[in-house]
Design a protein around this motif. Sequence first.
Motif, PDB file in Angstrom:
ATOM      1  N   LYS A   1       0.842  -1.194   0.000  1.00  0.00           N
ATOM      2  CA  LYS A   1       0.000   0.000   0.000  1.00  0.00           C
ATOM      3  C   LYS A   1       0.873   1.238   0.000  1.00  0.00           C
ATOM      4  O   LYS A   1       1.955   1.248   0.566  1.00  0.00           O
ATOM      5  CB  LYS A   1      -0.890  -0.003   1.234  1.00  0.00           C
ATOM      6  CG  LYS A   1      -2.033  -0.975   1.105  1.00  0.00           C
ATOM      7  CD  LYS A   1      -3.057  -0.721   2.148  1.00  0.00           C
ATOM      8  CE  LYS A   1      -4.287  -1.575   1.884  1.00  0.00           C
ATOM      9  NZ  LYS A   1      -5.014  -1.856   3.090  1.00  0.00           N
TER      10      LYS A   1
ATOM     11  N   ASN B   1      -4.789   5.448  -0.551  1.00  0.00           N
ATOM     12  CA  ASN B   1      -6.000   5.193  -1.329  1.00  0.00           C
ATOM     13  C   ASN B   1      -7.255   5.355  -0.498  1.00  0.00           C
ATOM     14  O   ASN B   1      -8.252   5.923  -0.957  1.00  0.00           O
ATOM     15  CB  ASN B   1      -6.035   3.770  -1.885  1.00  0.00           C
ATOM     16  CG  ASN B   1      -4.788   3.450  -2.626  1.00  0.00           C
ATOM     17  OD1 ASN B   1      -3.914   4.296  -2.771  1.00  0.00           O
ATOM     18  ND2 ASN B   1      -4.680   2.221  -3.094  1.00  0.00           N
ATOM     19  N   THR B   2      -7.244   4.833   0.724  1.00  0.00           N
ATOM     20  CA  THR B   2      -8.482   4.805   1.496  1.00  0.00           C
ATOM     21  C   THR B   2      -8.575   5.937   2.491  1.00  0.00           C
ATOM     22  O   THR B   2      -9.654   6.240   2.989  1.00  0.00           O
ATOM     23  CB  THR B   2      -8.586   3.488   2.272  1.00  0.00           C
ATOM     24  OG1 THR B   2      -7.416   3.380   3.102  1.00  0.00           O
ATOM     25  CG2 THR B   2      -8.636   2.289   1.353  1.00  0.00           C
TER      26      THR B   2
END
Length: 471
Positions: A144, A212-213
């Motif tokens: 990530k 991303n989140t």
Amino acid sequence: MSGRPSTSSTPVAHNALPPPSTTSASRSSRIAPHSHIKGLGLNPEGYANVDSAGFIGQTNAREACGVVVDLVKSRKFSGRALLLVGAPGTGKTALALAISQELGTKVPFCPMVGSEVYSTEVKKTEVLAEAFRRAIGLRIKETKEVYEGEVTELTPTEAENPLSGYGKTVSHVIVGLKTVKGTKQLRLDPSIYESILKEKITVGDVIYIEANTGAVKRVGRSDAYASSYDLESETYVPLPKADVHKRKELVQDVTLGDLDAANARPQGGQDIMSVMGSLMKSGRTEVTEKLRKEVNKVVKGYVDQGVAEVVPGVVFIDEVHMLDIECFTYLNALLESPMAPTVILATNRGNSLVRGTTDIVAPHGIPIDLLDRCLIVKTDSYTTADVAKVVQVRANVEGLKLGTGVLDKLAGEGDRSSLRYALQLLTPASILATIAGREQIELEDINEMGSLFIDAKTSASSITTSETYLS
Ligand SMILES: Nc1ncnc2c1ncn2[C@@H]1O[C@H](COP(=O)(O)OP(=O)(O)OP(=O)(O)O)[C@@H](O)[C@H]1O
Ligand SMILES: [Mg+2]
């Protein structure tokens, strides 16, 4: 009773001990029958030390189990079965638990008892299938993009609320992050500010934010802020070394059983990542064979892409003679499926009828075709010296002191009856000793216990001599 003259040597009633307090402490100090077993106790060459990791004697069986542990670790034993056979109380269940301890927590271990398959709600074969799925692990590696560092600045910027004239809202938040290599100032969405507040993050904490989140995770407090007090509940972490913006590898372990369960709910997605998020919610509908195939397909996709890795674990079926012929044939089929875990079976039966049949008598109550697929390990019965050592280990674990001659007496009882009987006398005898105001268990406590509780063999022989209790 009241008329009896009281002398200093009045025997104390057996139930004179005050009831245990109901605090949670008494619960945590409960000792399970196998809590003294910490592993197989093998040396690096794979030979069993006579007395190690709580295990005494039984060296052949322990070494055999050690070989199985190695095979499971090197993934060469999937789809095969180990069968532990031996008299009651010779340590079969203890061996299986020791195997699970040797394998560590990363390898799934799914224990069950043969009789668990008889449920009125779920099919027998379904219970077995589920156990097998729970014993196959999946290690998912995700790389990530994250921002990681020590918080140097945390400034929410407020703006007039555009919708109404009243009050202000947070329009964005400025977060400064510092690592050994450098610093970075991020301008983040207000939703991230909410998670920062939820995690109670303050300046000086080490955190990471997923790019991303937007998920925020607090790793701990930076070393630089460590105070000199000893009593601290805080975890201190060093300042991260790499750049603030980097790729971080996160590893998560799940089992196929978890994925099935998560997907069985109507809103379950196809994507493993969405499945992961829903793992914690309960309430599920039935897992169908079709769904398992779907899950397998997705898993296979991830394995092919190199995102996930399959970790075959172990299913342990204790008292396997309780399974019936339908379960046994299903077990044969499960063992041959491509994604099968290692299977450990245990039984104390000799030649007996296979359940669910009227005329098939087989060794251990297991059909010959399944026996043929098993490696069989026999546990030996114990010598008096072995029993004495196990009793001593148990006494140590339970924090009991033994007076002179007690160990020999218990070893003798164990030899005459069974190891389990000798172990079972320990705790009640310690209660007698406490009532009498002693710290140590003495011979008289054991003798009294022996007269109160008879062992299995004595009980059995008393039945055969007096035929029936009713006469
Ligand atoms: N070699 C050993 N070393 C230390 N403790 C042992 C040993 N063998 C057995 N024990 C202990 O003795 C007790 C009985 O053993 P266990 O329950 O494993 O027997 P079992 O073979 O599974 O019997 P059953 O066939 O009745 O299920 C347990 O508390 C176990 O931890
Ligand atoms: Mg057992």
